[in-house]
Design an enzyme around this catalytic site. Structure first.
Site, short mmCIF file in Angstrom:
data_model
loop_
_atom_site.label_atom_id
_atom_site.label_comp_id
_atom_site.label_asym_id
_atom_site.label_seq_id
_atom_site.Cartn_x
_atom_site.Cartn_y
_atom_site.Cartn_z
N GLU A 53 77.33 28.23 85.23
CA GLU A 53 76.25 27.78 86.53
C GLU A 53 75.87 28.46 87.61
O GLU A 53 75.55 27.20 88.18
CB GLU A 53 76.15 26.05 86.05
CG GLU A 53 75.99 25.29 84.62
CD GLU A 53 74.77 26.41 83.63
OE1 GLU A 53 73.78 26.85 83.73
OE2 GLU A 53 75.04 25.84 82.40
N PHE A 84 77.12 14.62 83.70
CA PHE A 84 75.43 14.34 83.27
C PHE A 84 75.09 15.51 82.61
O PHE A 84 74.92 16.40 83.82
CB PHE A 84 74.88 13.32 84.38
CG PHE A 84 73.69 13.17 83.74
CD1 PHE A 84 72.97 12.21 82.46
CD2 PHE A 84 71.74 13.71 84.14
CE1 PHE A 84 71.74 12.06 81.74
CE2 PHE A 84 71.31 13.75 83.60
CZ PHE A 84 70.90 12.51 81.88
N GLY A 85 74.55 16.06 81.22
CA GLY A 85 73.17 16.81 81.01
C GLY A 85 72.35 17.13 80.81
O GLY A 85 72.16 15.95 79.80
N TYR A 86 71.38 17.56 81.35
CA TYR A 86 70.00 17.82 81.27
C TYR A 86 69.57 18.24 80.51
O TYR A 86 67.77 18.44 80.18
CB TYR A 86 69.77 16.88 82.11
CG TYR A 86 69.47 17.79 83.53
CD1 TYR A 86 70.96 17.38 84.27
CD2 TYR A 86 67.87 18.56 83.90
CE1 TYR A 86 70.98 18.85 85.13
CE2 TYR A 86 68.61 19.66 84.87
CZ TYR A 86 70.12 19.37 85.35
OH TYR A 86 70.32 20.64 86.54
N GLY A 87 69.89 19.50 80.25
CA GLY A 87 69.20 20.93 79.94
C GLY A 87 70.12 21.47 78.89
O GLY A 87 70.29 20.58 77.92
N SER A 88 70.66 22.89 78.63
CA SER A 88 71.09 23.01 78.31
C SER A 88 72.27 22.26 77.43
O SER A 88 72.60 22.76 76.82
CB SER A 88 71.74 24.35 78.93
OG SER A 88 72.72 24.52 79.73
C1 BEZ Z 1 72.75 21.10 82.51
O1 BEZ Z 1 72.92 19.20 82.74
O2 BEZ Z 1 71.92 20.65 81.21
C2 BEZ Z 1 72.55 21.20 83.23
C3 BEZ Z 1 74.12 21.61 83.97
C4 BEZ Z 1 74.28 22.86 84.60
C5 BEZ Z 1 72.97 23.47 84.83
C6 BEZ Z 1 71.35 23.71 84.11
C7 BEZ Z 1 71.27 22.44 83.65
#
Ligand code: BEZ
Length: 189
Positions: A99, A24-28
Site C-alpha cells: 500500500e 482494520f480493512g475497508y477496501g482490498s
Molecule cells: C484496506 O483497509 O482495505 C486498505 C488498506 C490499505 C490501503 C487501502 C485499503
C-alpha cells in the site's frame, strides 16, 4: 507528500513491542487477505466514510492512466464497516509495501461486530498525498474504473469484489453500490 509512503510508515512506532496488532480493512483487505493473520472479525470504525477518491498508479491503473481505489475521508458520526485482522507486527512491512502509493498508518479505535473494541491501525490516503484524485460523481468514477487496468488486474474487478464482499458482510454502502450499478451498465454496453 511523495507517492511512496514506506519510509514514513516504518517510523510509526506506536505498537512497537506488541506481539500482535489489530488492523482494520475497508477496501482490498476485505476481499484480499494475502498475508498470514491470527484471527479476523467483522468490525467498524466511526468518523470515516469509504470513498473511491484515491488514484491507483501501481495496482489498478498506470502512471498515465490511474485507476481509482478506496480511501477513507473524515465524516463525523458515520460508521465504516469492514474486516479487522489480528496480525503480527512483521506483516506491516509487507502491507507498507503493498500500500505504498500514498497510504499512511493511523491508530484508531476498532469496534468488533457484536461487542468489544480495541485500539489498532488503519491505512488511510489523505488529500495531501500525490496520488489523491478526490471527489467525482459515481457515474464518472464508474467510467474511469471501467477503463482502467494495472499490474494487479482490472480496476472493475477490484470494485466488483469489494461490492460482493460488503454484501456478504451484510453491509450497505450507497457510494460503492451506486458505482457498481453504473459500472454494470457500462459493461453491458
Ligand atoms: C484496506 O483497509 O482495505 C486498505 C488498506 C490499505 C490501503 C487501502 C485499503
Amino acid at each position: 507528500m511523495s507517492h511512496n509512503t514506506i519510509a514514513i510508515n516504518q517510523r510509526m512506532d506506536k505498537f512497537d513491542g506488541h506481539e500482535s496488532v489489530w488492523l482494520f480493512g475497508y477496501g482490498s483487505l476485505i476481499f484480499k487477505a494475502d498475508f498470514p493473520f491470527i484471527e479476523r472479525r467483522p468490525a467498524s470504525i466511526t468518523g470515516w466514510t469509504r470513498r473511491f477518491w484515491q488514484g491507483s498508479h501501481d495496482h489498478r491503473g498506470t502512471e498515465t492512466a490511474p485507476g481509482r481505489v478506496v480511501t477513507l475521508v473524515p465524516d463525523p458520526g458515520q460508521v465504516c464497516h469492514g474486516m479487522a485482522y489480528l496480525v503480527t507486527p512483521e506483516e506491516f512491512a509487507h502491507l507498507d509495501h503493498r500500500e505504498k502509493n500514498g497510504y499512511l498508518r493511523l491508530a484508531t479505535e476498532i469496534a468488533f461486530e457484536g461487542a468489544g473494541s480495541v485500539e489498532g491501525l488503519v491505512y488511510i490516503a489523505t488529500h495531501e498525498n500525490a496520488a489523491y484524485l478526490g471527489p467525482a460523481s459515481e457515474r464518472d468514477i464508474a467510467r474511469q474504473i471501467a477503463a482502467s487496468r494495472g499490474p494487479s488486474g482490472p480496476n472493475s474487478e477490484y470494485l466488483l469484489e469489494l461490492a460482493q464482499a460488503l454484501r456478504e458482510l451484510g453491509k450497505f454502502d450507497p457510494h460503492v453500490f451506486e458505482i457498481e450499478r453504473h459500472l454494470r451498465e457500462f459493461m453491458a454496453g
